[in-house]
Design a protein around this motif. Sequence first.
Motif, PDB file in Angstrom:
ATOM      1  N   PHE A  29       1.008 -22.814 -10.845  1.00 49.27           N
ATOM      2  CA  PHE A  29       2.054 -21.920 -10.320  1.00 49.27           C
ATOM      3  C   PHE A  29       1.464 -20.444 -10.406  1.00 49.27           C
ATOM      4  CE2 PHE A  29       5.545 -18.897  -9.998  1.00 49.27           C
ATOM      5  CZ  PHE A  29       6.080 -19.401  -8.742  1.00 49.27           C
ATOM      6  N   VAL A  30       1.491 -20.258 -11.596  1.00 46.43           N
ATOM      7  CA  VAL A  30       0.835 -19.087 -12.079  1.00 46.43           C
ATOM      8  C   VAL A  30      -0.473 -18.461 -11.564  1.00 46.43           C
ATOM      9  CG1 VAL A  30       0.102 -17.454 -14.076  1.00 46.43           C
ATOM     10  CG2 VAL A  30       2.125 -18.917 -14.285  1.00 46.43           C
ATOM     11  N   LEU A  31      -1.384 -19.500 -11.391  1.00 51.72           N
ATOM     12  CA  LEU A  31      -2.772 -19.389 -10.749  1.00 51.72           C
ATOM     13  C   LEU A  31      -2.591 -18.877  -9.185  1.00 51.72           C
ATOM     14  CD1 LEU A  31      -4.969 -21.674 -12.350  1.00 51.72           C
ATOM     15  CD2 LEU A  31      -4.872 -19.200 -12.759  1.00 51.72           C
ATOM     16  N   THR A  32      -1.334 -19.569  -8.535  1.00 50.19           N
ATOM     17  CA  THR A  32      -1.221 -19.327  -7.166  1.00 50.19           C
ATOM     18  C   THR A  32      -0.973 -18.387  -6.818  1.00 50.19           C
ATOM     19  OG1 THR A  32      -0.821 -21.597  -7.047  1.00 50.19           O
ATOM     20  CG2 THR A  32       0.069 -20.281  -5.231  1.00 50.19           C
ATOM     21  N   VAL A  33       0.377 -17.553  -7.815  1.00 48.45           N
ATOM     22  CA  VAL A  33       0.632 -16.109  -7.681  1.00 48.45           C
ATOM     23  C   VAL A  33      -0.197 -15.161  -7.601  1.00 48.45           C
ATOM     24  CG1 VAL A  33       2.324 -14.540  -8.656  1.00 48.45           C
ATOM     25  CG2 VAL A  33       3.007 -16.936  -8.364  1.00 48.45           C
ATOM     26  N   ILE A  34      -1.142 -15.167  -8.876  1.00 44.68           N
ATOM     27  CA  ILE A  34      -2.227 -14.329  -8.926  1.00 44.68           C
ATOM     28  C   ILE A  34      -3.126 -14.401  -7.973  1.00 44.68           C
ATOM     29  CG2 ILE A  34      -4.156 -13.851 -10.431  1.00 44.68           C
ATOM     30  CD1 ILE A  34      -2.570 -14.761 -12.602  1.00 44.68           C
ATOM     31  N   GLY A  35      -3.246 -15.565  -7.509  1.00 48.43           N
ATOM     32  CA  GLY A  35      -4.595 -15.716  -6.246  1.00 48.43           C
ATOM     33  C   GLY A  35      -3.810 -15.174  -4.968  1.00 48.43           C
ATOM     34  N   GLY A  36      -2.673 -15.214  -4.956  1.00 51.07           N
ATOM     35  CA  GLY A  36      -1.738 -15.048  -3.670  1.00 51.07           C
ATOM     36  C   GLY A  36      -2.106 -13.327  -3.407  1.00 51.07           C
ATOM     37  N   GLY A  37      -2.627 -12.543  -4.129  1.00 51.82           N
ATOM     38  CA  GLY A  37      -2.696 -11.345  -4.126  1.00 51.82           C
ATOM     39  C   GLY A  37      -2.004 -10.236  -5.300  1.00 51.82           C
ATOM     40  N   VAL A  55     -16.116   2.453  -6.906  1.00 55.90           N
ATOM     41  CA  VAL A  55     -16.427   1.315  -7.202  1.00 55.90           C
ATOM     42  C   VAL A  55     -15.375   0.141  -6.999  1.00 55.90           C
ATOM     43  CG1 VAL A  55     -17.194  -0.590  -8.901  1.00 55.90           C
ATOM     44  CG2 VAL A  55     -18.444   1.749  -8.942  1.00 55.90           C
ATOM     45  N   THR A  56     -14.211   0.543  -7.214  1.00 57.75           N
ATOM     46  CA  THR A  56     -13.091   0.031  -7.115  1.00 57.75           C
ATOM     47  C   THR A  56     -12.707  -0.108  -5.681  1.00 57.75           C
ATOM     48  OG1 THR A  56     -12.115   0.612  -9.299  1.00 57.75           O
ATOM     49  CG2 THR A  56     -10.490  -0.191  -7.703  1.00 57.75           C
ATOM     50  N   LEU A  57     -12.704   0.978  -5.014  1.00 56.41           N
ATOM     51  CA  LEU A  57     -12.524   1.059  -3.527  1.00 56.41           C
ATOM     52  C   LEU A  57     -13.804   0.229  -2.933  1.00 56.41           C
ATOM     53  CD1 LEU A  57     -11.632   4.684  -2.872  1.00 56.41           C
ATOM     54  CD2 LEU A  57     -10.043   2.877  -2.997  1.00 56.41           C
ATOM     55  N   TRP A  58     -14.665   0.034  -3.215  1.00 56.57           N
ATOM     56  CA  TRP A  58     -15.778  -0.818  -2.686  1.00 56.57           C
ATOM     57  C   TRP A  58     -15.264  -2.250  -2.949  1.00 56.57           C
ATOM     58  CZ3 TRP A  58     -19.167  -0.477   0.996  1.00 56.57           C
ATOM     59  CH2 TRP A  58     -19.754   0.596   1.090  1.00 56.57           C
ATOM     60  N   LEU A  59     -14.753  -2.612  -4.042  1.00 52.68           N
ATOM     61  CA  LEU A  59     -14.253  -3.936  -4.478  1.00 52.68           C
ATOM     62  C   LEU A  59     -13.157  -4.128  -3.367  1.00 52.68           C
ATOM     63  CD1 LEU A  59     -14.024  -6.371  -6.322  1.00 52.68           C
ATOM     64  CD2 LEU A  59     -12.591  -5.206  -7.896  1.00 52.68           C
ATOM     65  N   LEU A  60     -12.228  -3.074  -3.344  1.00 54.21           N
ATOM     66  CA  LEU A  60     -10.980  -3.615  -2.600  1.00 54.21           C
ATOM     67  C   LEU A  60     -11.411  -3.926  -1.034  1.00 54.21           C
ATOM     68  CD1 LEU A  60      -8.163  -1.007  -4.076  1.00 54.21           C
ATOM     69  CD2 LEU A  60      -8.444  -3.591  -4.022  1.00 54.21           C
ATOM     70  N   ALA A  61     -12.531  -3.047  -0.549  1.00 49.21           N
ATOM     71  CA  ALA A  61     -12.931  -3.323   0.812  1.00 49.21           C
ATOM     72  C   ALA A  61     -13.415  -4.841   0.860  1.00 49.21           C
ATOM     73  CB  ALA A  61     -13.998  -2.339   1.139  1.00 49.21           C
ATOM     74  N   ALA A  62     -14.122  -5.060  -0.128  1.00 50.95           N
ATOM     75  CA  ALA A  62     -14.949  -6.584   0.019  1.00 50.95           C
ATOM     76  C   ALA A  62     -13.990  -7.765  -0.069  1.00 50.95           C
ATOM     77  CB  ALA A  62     -15.799  -6.690  -1.244  1.00 50.95           C
ATOM     78  N   ILE A  63     -12.825  -7.335  -1.036  1.00 53.00           N
ATOM     79  CA  ILE A  63     -11.703  -8.561  -0.914  1.00 53.00           C
ATOM     80  C   ILE A  63     -10.937  -8.146   0.556  1.00 53.00           C
ATOM     81  CG2 ILE A  63      -9.360  -8.712  -1.965  1.00 53.00           C
ATOM     82  CD1 ILE A  63     -10.537  -7.663  -4.729  1.00 53.00           C
TER      83      ILE A  63
END
Length: 86
Positions: A29-37, A55-63
């Motif tokens: 359940f915890v992993l699902t919540v984390i993986g859900g965004g 770098v963080t904005l690039w990461l967010l764009a990739a996500i």
Amino acid sequence: WVPDRVQQLDEQILAALRGTPPSLVTVFFVLTVIGGGWGLVAIVPFVARRSTRAVTLWLLAAIAVNALLVALLKGLFGRVRPCNAL
């Protein structure tokens, strides 16, 4: 056909893990919540820092691109989710 075999494997794994052992249900359940965004909340402080912002904005764009591609592929294949098949 391969998707049918994948569906059967998913259903077998889900049935085997469903509700047992109870301690793993909480972990899943915890992993699902984390993986859900919600895991993205941990990235917010890095956007605030000037030294890590780019770098963080690039990461967010990739996500975001990854999420879009996953949604498109799920729609394209239209495979029933294992939890909905049981």
